[in-house]
Design a protein around this motif. Structure first.
Motif, PDB file in Angstrom:
ATOM      1  N   VAL A   1       0.820  -1.224   0.000  1.00 22.80           N
ATOM      2  CA  VAL A   1       0.000   0.000   0.000  1.00 22.80           C
ATOM      3  C   VAL A   1       0.852   1.272   0.000  1.00 22.80           C
ATOM      4  O   VAL A   1       1.111   1.859   1.042  1.00 22.80           O
ATOM      5  N   TYR A   2       1.263   1.669  -1.207  1.00 23.17           N
ATOM      6  CA  TYR A   2       2.034   2.920  -1.329  1.00 23.17           C
ATOM      7  C   TYR A   2       1.412   3.849  -2.343  1.00 23.17           C
ATOM      8  O   TYR A   2       1.922   4.920  -2.635  1.00 23.17           O
ATOM      9  N   ASN A   3       0.284   3.412  -2.931  1.00 24.83           N
ATOM     10  CA  ASN A   3      -0.352   4.176  -3.985  1.00 24.83           C
ATOM     11  C   ASN A   3      -1.769   3.648  -4.140  1.00 24.83           C
ATOM     12  O   ASN A   3      -2.115   2.631  -3.558  1.00 24.83           O
ATOM     13  N   LEU A   4      -2.562   4.320  -4.987  1.00 19.05           N
ATOM     14  CA  LEU A   4      -3.880   3.758  -5.279  1.00 19.05           C
ATOM     15  C   LEU A   4      -3.681   2.436  -6.010  1.00 19.05           C
ATOM     16  O   LEU A   4      -2.738   2.313  -6.796  1.00 19.05           O
TER      17      LEU A   4
ATOM     18  N   ILE B   1       8.369   3.433   2.080  1.00 20.89           N
ATOM     19  CA  ILE B   1       9.337   4.278   2.782  1.00 20.89           C
ATOM     20  C   ILE B   1       9.789   5.435   1.877  1.00 20.89           C
ATOM     21  O   ILE B   1       9.878   6.586   2.300  1.00 20.89           O
ATOM     22  N   LYS B   2      10.001   5.109   0.622  1.00 20.88           N
ATOM     23  CA  LYS B   2      10.432   6.147  -0.339  1.00 20.88           C
ATOM     24  C   LYS B   2       9.365   7.246  -0.425  1.00 20.88           C
ATOM     25  O   LYS B   2       9.660   8.439  -0.334  1.00 20.88           O
ATOM     26  N   LYS B   3       8.128   6.829  -0.551  1.00 23.79           N
ATOM     27  CA  LYS B   3       7.044   7.806  -0.676  1.00 23.79           C
ATOM     28  C   LYS B   3       6.928   8.639   0.605  1.00 23.79           C
ATOM     29  O   LYS B   3       6.699   9.851   0.550  1.00 23.79           O
TER      30      LYS B   3
ATOM     31  N   GLU C   1       7.299  12.717   0.975  1.00 25.62           N
ATOM     32  CA  GLU C   1       6.261  13.591   1.545  1.00 25.62           C
ATOM     33  C   GLU C   1       6.653  14.125   2.917  1.00 25.62           C
ATOM     34  O   GLU C   1       5.921  14.926   3.507  1.00 25.62           O
ATOM     35  N   GLY C   2       7.750  13.620   3.457  1.00 30.70           N
ATOM     36  CA  GLY C   2       8.190  14.068   4.778  1.00 30.70           C
ATOM     37  C   GLY C   2       7.258  13.612   5.896  1.00 30.70           C
ATOM     38  O   GLY C   2       7.027  14.343   6.863  1.00 30.70           O
ATOM     39  N   VAL C   3       6.669  12.429   5.742  1.00 27.79           N
ATOM     40  CA  VAL C   3       5.779  11.895   6.793  1.00 27.79           C
ATOM     41  C   VAL C   3       6.251  10.492   7.176  1.00 27.79           C
ATOM     42  O   VAL C   3       7.121   9.921   6.524  1.00 27.79           O
ATOM     43  N   ASP C   4       5.658   9.933   8.246  1.00 29.95           N
ATOM     44  CA  ASP C   4       5.989   8.557   8.630  1.00 29.95           C
ATOM     45  C   ASP C   4       5.416   7.573   7.610  1.00 29.95           C
ATOM     46  O   ASP C   4       4.374   7.838   7.002  1.00 29.95           O
ATOM     47  N   ALA C   5       6.089   6.428   7.495  1.00 31.17           N
ATOM     48  CA  ALA C   5       5.619   5.397   6.561  1.00 31.17           C
ATOM     49  C   ALA C   5       4.173   5.009   6.872  1.00 31.17           C
ATOM     50  O   ALA C   5       3.368   4.742   5.976  1.00 31.17           O
ATOM     51  N   GLU C   6       3.842   5.040   8.167  1.00 29.49           N
ATOM     52  CA  GLU C   6       2.498   4.653   8.584  1.00 29.49           C
ATOM     53  C   GLU C   6       1.416   5.566   7.990  1.00 29.49           C
ATOM     54  O   GLU C   6       0.309   5.109   7.683  1.00 29.49           O
ATOM     55  N   VAL C   7       1.765   6.843   7.847  1.00 30.69           N
ATOM     56  CA  VAL C   7       0.783   7.787   7.280  1.00 30.69           C
ATOM     57  C   VAL C   7       0.449   7.363   5.851  1.00 30.69           C
ATOM     58  O   VAL C   7      -0.712   7.350   5.423  1.00 30.69           O
ATOM     59  N   ILE C   8       1.485   6.971   5.117  1.00 32.39           N
ATOM     60  CA  ILE C   8       1.281   6.549   3.728  1.00 32.39           C
ATOM     61  C   ILE C   8       0.463   5.249   3.690  1.00 32.39           C
ATOM     62  O   ILE C   8      -0.540   5.155   2.972  1.00 32.39           O
ATOM     63  N   SER C   9       0.897   4.256   4.485  1.00 27.58           N
ATOM     64  CA  SER C   9       0.206   2.964   4.379  1.00 27.58           C
ATOM     65  C   SER C   9      -1.245   3.065   4.857  1.00 27.58           C
ATOM     66  O   SER C   9      -2.144   2.525   4.217  1.00 27.58           O
ATOM     67  N   GLU C  10      -1.480   3.803   5.938  1.00 30.27           N
ATOM     68  CA  GLU C  10      -2.865   3.919   6.421  1.00 30.27           C
ATOM     69  C   GLU C  10      -3.738   4.628   5.378  1.00 30.27           C
ATOM     70  O   GLU C  10      -4.887   4.252   5.151  1.00 30.27           O
ATOM     71  N   ARG C  11      -3.164   5.648   4.746  1.00 28.92           N
ATOM     72  CA  ARG C  11      -3.925   6.377   3.724  1.00 28.92           C
ATOM     73  C   ARG C  11      -4.341   5.428   2.598  1.00 28.92           C
ATOM     74  O   ARG C  11      -5.496   5.374   2.192  1.00 28.92           O
ATOM     75  N   TYR C  12      -3.364   4.637   2.119  1.00 26.33           N
ATOM     76  CA  TYR C  12      -3.683   3.805   0.948  1.00 26.33           C
ATOM     77  C   TYR C  12      -4.445   2.529   1.303  1.00 26.33           C
ATOM     78  O   TYR C  12      -5.106   1.952   0.438  1.00 26.33           O
TER      79      TYR C  12
END
Ligand code: AMP
Ligand code: ZN
Length: 473
Positions: free
Chosen positions: A33-36, A76-78, A82-93
């Motif tokens: 989960v790093y993108n739609l 992690i790259k994403k 975005e300058g956020v924690d990896a968790e923010v990205i994974s939870e979003r997606y």
């Protein structure tokens, strides 16, 4: 008839025999989960959701587990971008993925485990593998799996371990000299700067990709499960490595049946970001109802490649519409009809049942949705030729029930998505009543004007012997 499944392990169709009678335990590898999610990811979701629905229809209780890989280089790259924690990205997606699944009528799994929430189980399994000598710790704390120690390695992908050695030679030049053998794969790796990490006995770091599925499958479904599934790209190395980890740690078979869907291509070419022929589910949902995507995905057997093109989507749309129109016609007629079954109608119901048998034969044969949809189509043709103003209400209801039972297995709904507000529907119905009155008063000019006005608003009227029907253009 029993269900036959093509098992990647044996490369043949086998009769499905559950571990516990009446129950199915299945695990489907889910997205990173790093993108739609893209429409390729939607294929296994739809395919295995239909498999699950069919098992349920057959009376099985299905425990369906599908993970979200929420720790990975791309996440992690994403996050760093975005300058956020990896968790923010994974939870979003994860949230976005769940929305897409709902649009595609893919039911939530019994459990959707996430890798980052199962680290303890992973550390424990890795420790077991080390204790059993299948795992070893390199100087920098990386834990590797001794692939050659596992006697069955290659049994799923039907690869010979000595051929793999040649194929993996390039690993030697990518700085993995600390491996005892190029074939060995990572169970745990040390953290790099800016990466999330967990403490463990070997080094601060994070798990390799494969260990999560072995651990989550065991935790939620048991040491041996009925079905493990995913896209065909996962056969090697992901599923091969899962087998090596799970069977070495438990000493028992990991999964009895392995199911793999073929790829979805675009315009007959592999879908990839670099070719620019890459679509997210969200992109396609802008143009087509999720039901049309779902229908399209089932027009081809899951083990055959599926080509995604506008022409094929248009044809799926037309076919799906035909089914919905049949159901709408039934609803309309049911509102007018009365009475119970005549003797001839009882015979018609028995005939309609033959399409259900045809449908089941197709699904029993390794979930052949292409043939199952043909059976639904033949049923629709049959219903259309017998459902009219003379039919009793009970016949119409029986037809409707039969059609709904089969489409539901494919995750297809019979209700047209009506995005009109209640007052808009009331307005249309009032206009139809006004037109009826105008016609009765022989004011045909007024009646035509009302029809034209509604058409202007995108509403089409159809006069039938049983009254006026309307639909959105
Ligand atoms: P990933 O996020 O890449 O791990 O993929 C999640 C799931 O989607 C896996 O089961 C993949 O095998 C599957 N998958 C990825 N791309 C495609 C594709 N183009 N066609 C069919 N399945 C795919
Ligand atoms: Zn997996």
């Amino acid at each position: 008839m029993s269900i036959q499944i093509f098992n990647t392990l044996s490369r043949s169709k086998e009769e499905f025999k559950p571990i516990v009678p009446g129950e199915v335990r299945m695990y489907v590898c889910g997205p990173t989960v790093y993108n739609l999610i893209h429409i390729g990811n939607a294929r296994p979701m739809i395919v295995f959701d239909t498999v699950r629905r069919y098992f349920e229809y057959k009376g099985y209780k299905v425990n369906y587990v599908s993970n979200f890989t929420d720790v990975d280089d791309k996440i992690i790259k994403k996050a760093n971008e975005e300058g956020v924690d990896a968790e923010v990205i994974s939870e979003r997606y994860i949230e976005e993925c769940k929305k897409d699944m709902a649009s595609l009528n893919v039911r939530p799994a019994t459990t959707h485990p996430q890798a980052t929430k199962e680290i303890d189980g992973m550390i424990e399994m890795i420790q077991t593998l080390i204790d059993k000598n299948f795992g070893y710790v390199a100087d920098d704390g990386t834990v590797y799996y001794r692939t050659r120690m596992f006697p069955g390695y290659g049994k799923l992908s039907h690869k010979n371990i000595d051929d793999l050695r040649g194929g993996n030679r390039e690993l030697k030049v990518t700085g993995e000299e600390q491996k005892e053998d190029p074939l060995d794969f990572v169970l745990w790796k040390p953290k790099k700067e800016g990466e999330p990490y967990w403490n463990c006995p070997w080094c601060k770091g994070r798990p390799g990709w494969h260990i999560e599925c072995s651990v989550m499958s065991r935790k939620y479904l048991g040491e041996t499960i009925d079905i493990h599934a995913g896209g065909e790209d996962l056969v090697f190395p992901h599923h091969e490595n899962e087998i090596a980890q799970s069977e070495a740690s438990s000493g028992k078979p990991f999964a009895n049946y392995w199911m793999h869907n073929a790829f979805l291509n675009i315009d007959n070419r592999k879908m990839s970001k670099s070719l620019g022929n890459f679509f997210t589910v969200r992109d396609i949902l802008d143009q087509y109802d999720g039901q049309v995507i779902r229908y399209f995905m089932q027009t081809v057997h899951y083990r055959s490649p599926l080509n995604f093109s506008r022409d094929l989507m248009e044809s799926a749309k037309t076919s799906y519409e035909r089914i919905v129109n049949c159901a709408e016609n039934l609803t309309f007629l049911e509102g007018k009809a009365a009475g119970s079954l005549t003797e001839e109608e009882k015979a018609l119901i028995a005939q309609a049942d033959a399409y259900r048998v045809q449908f089941e034969e197709a699904m029993d044969d390794d979930f052949n949705t292409a043939n199952a949809l043909s059976a639904i189509f033949e049923l629709v043709t049959f219903i259309n030729s017998h459902a009219d103003g003379n039919a009793s209400r009970d016949l119409l209801l029986a037809f409707h029930k039969e059609l709904a039972a089969l489409t539901d297995i494919c995750g297809l709904t019979l209700e047209r998505k009506n995005d009109l507000a209640e007052d808009e529907v009331a307005y249309i119905e009032a206009k139809i009543a006004e037109r009826k009155a105008a016609k009765k008063a022989k004011d045909f000019a007024r009646a035509d004007a009302i029809r034209a006005e509604l058409k202007e608003k995108g509403i089409i009227l159809e006069d039938t012997r049983e009254g006026v029907k309307w639909k959105k253009a």
